[in-house]
Design a protein around this motif. Structure first.
Motif, short mmCIF file in Angstrom:
data_model
loop_
_atom_site.label_atom_id
_atom_site.label_comp_id
_atom_site.label_asym_id
_atom_site.label_seq_id
_atom_site.Cartn_x
_atom_site.Cartn_y
_atom_site.Cartn_z
N ASN A 5 52.93 49.45 35.91
CA ASN A 5 53.56 48.79 34.77
C ASN A 5 52.79 47.50 34.47
OD1 ASN A 5 55.34 48.21 32.75
ND2 ASN A 5 57.04 47.65 34.09
N GLY A 6 51.88 47.57 33.52
CA GLY A 6 51.01 46.42 33.24
C GLY A 6 51.55 45.55 32.13
N LYS A 7 50.75 44.54 31.74
CA LYS A 7 51.19 43.61 30.69
C LYS A 7 51.25 44.29 29.33
CE LYS A 7 48.17 40.21 31.55
NZ LYS A 7 47.45 40.40 32.83
N SER A 8 50.32 45.22 29.10
CA SER A 8 50.28 45.84 27.77
C SER A 8 50.40 47.36 27.79
CB SER A 8 49.01 45.44 27.04
OG SER A 8 47.89 45.94 27.73
N LYS A 9 50.38 47.95 29.01
CA LYS A 9 50.45 49.41 29.09
C LYS A 9 51.19 49.85 30.34
CE LYS A 9 45.96 50.10 28.84
NZ LYS A 9 45.37 48.79 28.57
N GLN A 10 51.72 51.08 30.25
CA GLN A 10 52.31 51.70 31.44
C GLN A 10 51.55 52.99 31.71
OE1 GLN A 10 56.34 52.11 29.92
NE2 GLN A 10 57.04 50.54 31.37
N ILE A 11 51.45 53.34 32.99
CA ILE A 11 50.79 54.59 33.37
C ILE A 11 51.82 55.46 34.09
CG2 ILE A 11 48.89 55.65 34.68
CD1 ILE A 11 47.61 53.74 32.81
N PHE A 12 51.95 56.70 33.62
CA PHE A 12 52.89 57.65 34.23
C PHE A 12 52.12 58.82 34.84
CE2 PHE A 12 55.33 55.45 31.04
CZ PHE A 12 56.58 55.27 31.63
N ALA A 13 52.65 59.31 35.97
CA ALA A 13 52.10 60.54 36.54
C ALA A 13 52.52 61.70 35.65
CB ALA A 13 52.66 60.73 37.95
N THR A 14 51.80 62.83 35.77
CA THR A 14 52.21 64.06 35.07
C THR A 14 52.34 65.14 36.13
OG1 THR A 14 49.95 64.85 34.78
CG2 THR A 14 50.83 63.42 33.03
N GLU A 15 52.65 66.36 35.71
CA GLU A 15 52.76 67.44 36.70
C GLU A 15 51.39 67.81 37.29
OE1 GLU A 15 53.81 67.65 33.48
OE2 GLU A 15 53.52 69.68 32.67
N SER A 16 50.30 67.34 36.65
CA SER A 16 48.97 67.63 37.17
C SER A 16 48.41 66.39 37.87
CB SER A 16 48.03 68.04 36.04
OG SER A 16 46.69 67.94 36.48
N GLN A 17 47.76 66.60 39.00
CA GLN A 17 47.10 65.53 39.75
C GLN A 17 45.94 64.93 38.96
OE1 GLN A 17 47.14 63.73 42.67
NE2 GLN A 17 49.27 64.41 42.63
N ASN A 18 45.43 65.72 37.99
CA ASN A 18 44.21 65.30 37.29
C ASN A 18 44.46 64.47 36.04
OD1 ASN A 18 42.67 66.71 39.14
ND2 ASN A 18 42.81 68.62 37.97
N PHE A 19 45.72 64.35 35.63
CA PHE A 19 46.00 63.66 34.37
C PHE A 19 47.13 62.64 34.50
CE2 PHE A 19 44.29 67.85 33.31
CZ PHE A 19 43.21 67.47 32.52
N ILE A 20 47.05 61.61 33.66
CA ILE A 20 48.13 60.62 33.57
C ILE A 20 48.49 60.45 32.09
CG2 ILE A 20 47.61 59.31 35.68
CD1 ILE A 20 46.52 57.64 32.60
N ILE A 21 49.64 59.85 31.83
CA ILE A 21 49.99 59.50 30.45
C ILE A 21 50.03 57.97 30.37
CG2 ILE A 21 51.85 59.51 28.71
CD1 ILE A 21 52.37 62.45 29.55
#
Ligand code: UDP
Length: 240
Positions: A9-25
């Motif tokens: 959870n950053g200052k301007s963006k959030q990173i979420f896991a997905t069902e794949s190990q190879n991708f994030i949202i």
């Protein structure tokens, strides 16, 4: 692909896991910050605008041979990206002297150096992103010499590509900050974002700021300027 747990959870963006190990949202926020979070605000539509601007720029870079984490824009504020092991470094490329370099060395903002200037900063809010050199990076085992050499070649290419693109949009590229990481197979790739939050864009004719300095220095309406950047890029990339 669907969002799962929040990884960052950053200052301007959030990173979420997905069902794949190879991708994030990656989700862009409307929060705007400056001076390491000391100055804060919410700019309506900023997340959407930076998402679209950065997506256009990353697609353009990919098309021109730069490997990036960008996969696709999912909606107004979200992108699907390749998952990266990140380097804790920020690389700044300067075509015109501005901001911290102007202050640090007391050189007038707008001065044109004889050649682009490259800086490396350690990513650390607590330490205020201290500038380090390649010997610190190699000596402290943050990245290998060959990785830094590879990054320098990519930075030069990105700078040329961006300058060309923005010139067509009547924007001068003053400076920009980028980050790198490795994909799940160990390939070096450009990550994070390139937007008016992470670069300085000046109108080529009027030299007006079309970037985060509007917020940092209270120079004008951020949303209007970012909309203008997006419209100019769309005009060149989608219609031109
Ligand atoms: N920059 C960034 N994140 C940072 C520091 C810098 O995106 O943590 C960008 C900044 O927006 C500008 C360039 O890198 O386009 C050079 O920034 P400078 O060191 O001049 O930063 P200032 O101290 O003016 O914020």
């Amino acid at each position: 692909m669907k969002k799962q747990t929040l990884i960052y959870n950053g200052k301007s963006k959030q990173i979420f896991a997905t069902e794949s190990q190879n991708f994030i949202i990656m989700t862009y926020k409307d929060d705007e910050t400056a001076y390491f979070g000391v100055k804060k605000s919410v700019i309506p539509n900023k997340g959407m605008l930076n998402n679209k601007i950065s997506a256009l720029i990353f697609k353009y870079l990919e098309k021109n041979g730069i490997y990036t984490h960008f996969v696709e824009q999912l909606d107004e504020s979200e992108q699907l990206c390749r998952r990266a092991t990140t380097l804790p470094l920020e690389f700044i490329v300067r075509n015109i002297i501005a901001g911290s370099l102007s202050r640090r060395l007391d050189i007038e903002e707008g001065t044109v150096p004889e050649q682009p200037i490259y800086e490396i900063c350690l990513k650390s809010d607590v330490l205020r992103d201290p500038m380090i050199n390649r010997y610190h990076v190699e000596g402290l085992g943050i990245a290998k010499e060959e990785t830094l050499n590879q990054i320098l070649v990519i930075l030069k290419k990105i700078n040329e590509l961006l300058k060309n693109l923005l010139k067509k949009s009547h924007i001068d590229l003053i400076d920009f900050k980028v980050e790198f990481g490795f994909d799940t197979e160990g390939n070096l790739m450009l990550i994070d974002e390139i937007s008016p939050d992470t670069a300085r864009f000046w109108d080529s004719e009027s030299h007006e700021h079309l970037d985060r300095d509007l917020f940092r220095r209270d120079l004008g309406d951020v949303e209007t300027a970012y909309k203008e950047v997006l419209a100019r890029l769309e005009n060149v990339l989608q219609n031109g």
